[in-house]
Design a protein around this motif. Structure first.
Motif, PDB file in Angstrom:
ATOM      1  N   LEU A  56     -56.888   1.708 -13.432  1.00 40.03           N
ATOM      2  CA  LEU A  56     -56.788   2.304 -14.768  1.00 40.03           C
ATOM      3  C   LEU A  56     -57.220   1.310 -15.847  1.00 40.03           C
ATOM      4  O   LEU A  56     -57.936   1.660 -16.797  1.00 40.03           O
ATOM      5  CB  LEU A  56     -55.355   2.770 -15.040  1.00 40.03           C
ATOM      6  CG  LEU A  56     -54.897   4.031 -14.299  1.00 40.03           C
ATOM      7  CD1 LEU A  56     -53.421   4.295 -14.572  1.00 40.03           C
ATOM      8  CD2 LEU A  56     -55.744   5.236 -14.742  1.00 40.03           C
ATOM      9  N   SER A  57     -56.788   0.061 -15.689  1.00 40.95           N
ATOM     10  CA  SER A  57     -57.174  -0.974 -16.660  1.00 40.95           C
ATOM     11  C   SER A  57     -58.678  -1.221 -16.617  1.00 40.95           C
ATOM     12  O   SER A  57     -59.334  -1.384 -17.659  1.00 40.95           O
ATOM     13  CB  SER A  57     -56.414  -2.278 -16.373  1.00 40.95           C
ATOM     14  OG  SER A  57     -55.027  -2.092 -16.507  1.00 40.95           O
ATOM     15  N   THR A  58     -59.232  -1.232 -15.406  1.00 41.28           N
ATOM     16  CA  THR A  58     -60.681  -1.448 -15.272  1.00 41.28           C
ATOM     17  C   THR A  58     -61.469  -0.309 -15.924  1.00 41.28           C
ATOM     18  O   THR A  58     -62.461  -0.538 -16.639  1.00 41.28           O
ATOM     19  CB  THR A  58     -61.066  -1.563 -13.785  1.00 41.28           C
ATOM     20  OG1 THR A  58     -60.338  -2.644 -13.187  1.00 41.28           O
ATOM     21  CG2 THR A  58     -62.564  -1.801 -13.624  1.00 41.28           C
ATOM     22  N   LEU A  59     -61.036   0.917 -15.671  1.00 39.59           N
ATOM     23  CA  LEU A  59     -61.698   2.068 -16.300  1.00 39.59           C
ATOM     24  C   LEU A  59     -61.587   1.997 -17.823  1.00 39.59           C
ATOM     25  O   LEU A  59     -62.544   2.309 -18.549  1.00 39.59           O
ATOM     26  CB  LEU A  59     -61.073   3.376 -15.783  1.00 39.59           C
ATOM     27  CG  LEU A  59     -61.412   3.765 -14.337  1.00 39.59           C
ATOM     28  CD1 LEU A  59     -60.592   4.987 -13.909  1.00 39.59           C
ATOM     29  CD2 LEU A  59     -62.907   4.048 -14.210  1.00 39.59           C
ATOM     30  N   ALA A  60     -60.404   1.589 -18.307  1.00 38.33           N
ATOM     31  CA  ALA A  60     -60.214   1.471 -19.756  1.00 38.33           C
ATOM     32  C   ALA A  60     -61.136   0.414 -20.344  1.00 38.33           C
ATOM     33  O   ALA A  60     -61.699   0.584 -21.435  1.00 38.33           O
ATOM     34  CB  ALA A  60     -58.752   1.129 -20.055  1.00 38.33           C
ATOM     35  N   ILE A  61     -61.312  -0.705 -19.610  1.00 40.82           N
ATOM     36  CA  ILE A  61     -62.201  -1.777 -20.087  1.00 40.82           C
ATOM     37  C   ILE A  61     -63.628  -1.256 -20.229  1.00 40.82           C
ATOM     38  O   ILE A  61     -64.305  -1.463 -21.248  1.00 40.82           O
ATOM     39  CB  ILE A  61     -62.149  -2.984 -19.130  1.00 40.82           C
ATOM     40  CG1 ILE A  61     -60.796  -3.687 -19.247  1.00 40.82           C
ATOM     41  CG2 ILE A  61     -63.285  -3.969 -19.444  1.00 40.82           C
ATOM     42  CD1 ILE A  61     -60.550  -4.730 -18.169  1.00 40.82           C
ATOM     43  N   PHE A  62     -64.099  -0.537 -19.195  1.00 39.02           N
ATOM     44  CA  PHE A  62     -65.483  -0.031 -19.250  1.00 39.02           C
ATOM     45  C   PHE A  62     -65.633   1.077 -20.300  1.00 39.02           C
ATOM     46  O   PHE A  62     -66.686   1.210 -20.929  1.00 39.02           O
ATOM     47  CB  PHE A  62     -65.929   0.456 -17.869  1.00 39.02           C
ATOM     48  CG  PHE A  62     -66.321  -0.661 -16.953  1.00 39.02           C
ATOM     49  CD1 PHE A  62     -67.545  -1.290 -17.099  1.00 39.02           C
ATOM     50  CD2 PHE A  62     -65.462  -1.112 -15.967  1.00 39.02           C
ATOM     51  CE1 PHE A  62     -67.918  -2.334 -16.267  1.00 39.02           C
ATOM     52  CE2 PHE A  62     -65.816  -2.156 -15.124  1.00 39.02           C
ATOM     53  CZ  PHE A  62     -67.046  -2.776 -15.278  1.00 39.02           C
ATOM     54  N   ALA A  63     -64.561   1.856 -20.492  1.00 44.78           N
ATOM     55  CA  ALA A  63     -64.615   2.874 -21.546  1.00 44.78           C
ATOM     56  C   ALA A  63     -64.710   2.217 -22.921  1.00 44.78           C
ATOM     57  O   ALA A  63     -65.488   2.660 -23.793  1.00 44.78           O
ATOM     58  CB  ALA A  63     -63.370   3.757 -21.467  1.00 44.78           C
ATOM     59  N   LEU A  64     -63.948   1.133 -23.099  1.00 43.86           N
ATOM     60  CA  LEU A  64     -63.997   0.412 -24.378  1.00 43.86           C
ATOM     61  C   LEU A  64     -65.362  -0.253 -24.586  1.00 43.86           C
ATOM     62  O   LEU A  64     -65.884  -0.288 -25.705  1.00 43.86           O
ATOM     63  CB  LEU A  64     -62.886  -0.641 -24.420  1.00 43.86           C
ATOM     64  CG  LEU A  64     -61.460  -0.082 -24.549  1.00 43.86           C
ATOM     65  CD1 LEU A  64     -60.437  -1.182 -24.328  1.00 43.86           C
ATOM     66  CD2 LEU A  64     -61.264   0.551 -25.928  1.00 43.86           C
TER      67      LEU A  64
END
Length: 425
Positions: free
Chosen positions: A8-16
């Motif tokens: 989830l954190s990785t996906l959030a990083i790439f979304a940001l």
């Protein structure tokens, strides 16, 4: 649980990072988009072009909102990356997060979006404009406070943001045309034509007039047959007539009026009086701007005026053709022979008449000789040399070599001009 949180954190990083991509690309596209093209598209009914035009009208507010949003998402992405990597690698995760996020931000959130935006700034700007409008509206209160703070800091150092200097429209157009010409997108003829239009308001009639030393004027007291012959033999449609001295112009004869008079006199030249069919001369000050003179020609439906200085002395004449040539270049007809007073030699040099205007020489040869202090090439040589040169003297300036070939009294009548690399004969 750890795996779920990690992904989830990785996906959030790439979304940001994707949001950062949007902010960086939008900033570049909206800054680089052609304001003139957006204005034209908006006038033609393109709603998104109109939105781009409104957004860029308040550039400080736009840039402030985009930079604020970009910094927020980059900081959030970096914080998340640091927290994830610290859990995996411990304290070393901070170093890893710094290296990884720097690489990702530079490549995917700065260089890539800005490069794409520069490839097609207009299309990119119109695509993102609706979303950017929302961002600007959301961040408006914060960006307004930031701008007030920035202006306060600038004033403490003696700068006033409200008095920022701006390039004039003429200078911007001229710079754009010159740049496009250097890039090969505008041919020399078009560049010269657009430059000529922009120059009209900056030039005075003294810069484009035919100087009195080259002006044809005939004595009104000449015998009718001789005077008529001289008028008809001249290559000009309008010929000034003077009385007693050349400065005393008493009328201007139009060749067509003269031919009508000859026809009415059944060809008997002795019955024709050119001075009686001449029309009243029109005198204009030598400080009149070329733009104003063009408007005056159009308003009066006249093509010919005599130029006088502040003392009323005739300095030359100006015609509508002289002004049009400033825009379209030399207008050559069956009586002209190209650029008069300019002859190219086999060695690459040029024989130049001293009275040839600098502007004509620059236009013909694509040179950039200054014309602020002198109007003719002879005047430029005298201005640069700070003396009246002797015949045979050589001078080098502006990457050209000037050799004085002929001098009459205090006037330079003929020169040889060649690039410094070319030997002058």
């Amino acid at each position: 649980m750890m795996d779920t949180l990690f992904w989830l954190s990785t996906l959030a990083i790439f979304a940001l990072l994707g949001v950062s991509f949007f902010f960086s690309g939008s900033e570049t596209a909206l800054t680089a988009a052609s304001r003139a093209r957006m204005h034209q598209l908006a006038r033609n009914g393109n709603a998104r072009a109109g939105l781009v035009e409104r957004l860029t009208a308040e550039r400080e507010r736009l840039i402030g909102a985009l930079l604020l949003g970009n910094n927020i998402v980059n900081i959030l992405a970096s914080t998340l990356a640091a927290s994830v990597l610290i859990r995996i690698f411990g304290e070393a995760g901070i170093a890893y997060a710094t290296l990884v996020m720097t690489a990702l931000v530079v490549v995917f959130s700065e260089v890539l979006p800005k490069t794409l935006a520069l490839i097609r700034p207009d299309g990119f700007a119109m695509t993102v404009s609706p979303a950017v409008r929302l961002v600007v509206a959301v961040f408006a209160p914060i960006t307004r406070m930031i701008q007030l703070l920035v202006n306060l800091i600038l004033k403490l150092f003696g700068f006033d943001a409200d008095k920022a200097s701006a390039i004039s429209g003429h200078e911007e157009l001229r710079g754009t045309v010159d740049f496009l010409h250097s890039e090969g997108e505008v041919v020399k003829g078009d560049r010269d034509m657009l430059g000529g239009v922009l120059d009209l308001s900056e030039l005075e009639v003294s810069d484009v007039m035919v100087h009195r030393t080259r002006m044809l004027a005939l004595d009104a007291a000449m015998p009718p047959e001789e005077l008529i012959g001289a008028i008809l033999d001249s290559p000009y449609t309008r010929v000034p007539l003077y009385k007693d001295k050349q400065d005393n112009i008493v009328g201007v004869v139009h060749a067509k009026d003269l031919l009508r008079a000859i026809q009415k006199a059944d060809g008997e030249l002795a019955r024709v009086a050119p001075a009686k069919i001449a029309y009243k001369p029109w005198f204009v000050p030598d400080t009149t701007s070329v733009q104003d003179q063009l408007n005056a020609f159009l308003k009066r439906k006249s093509h010919f005026a005599l130029v006088v200085d502040e003392y009323g002395e005739v300095q030359g004449l100006v015609t509508l053709e002289d002004i049009l040539e400033e825009i379209v270049g030399d207008i050559v007809d069956e009586h002209d022979s190209g650029v008069q007073g300019l002859t190219k030699q086999a060695d690459g040099s040029y024989i130049v008449d001293g009275t040839l205007p600098i502007r004509d020489l620059n236009r013909a040869l694509d040179w950039r000789l200054p014309d602020e202090e002198a109007t003719t090439i002879a005047g430029l040589v005298i201005h640069e040399a700070k003396l009246i040169p002797e015949q045979g003297q050589l001078f080098t300036f502006h990457n050209l070599r000037f050799k004085i070939l002929r001098r009459a009294h205090n006037r330079i009548t003929r020169l040889r001009v060649s690039p410094v690399e070319t030997k002058a004969g």
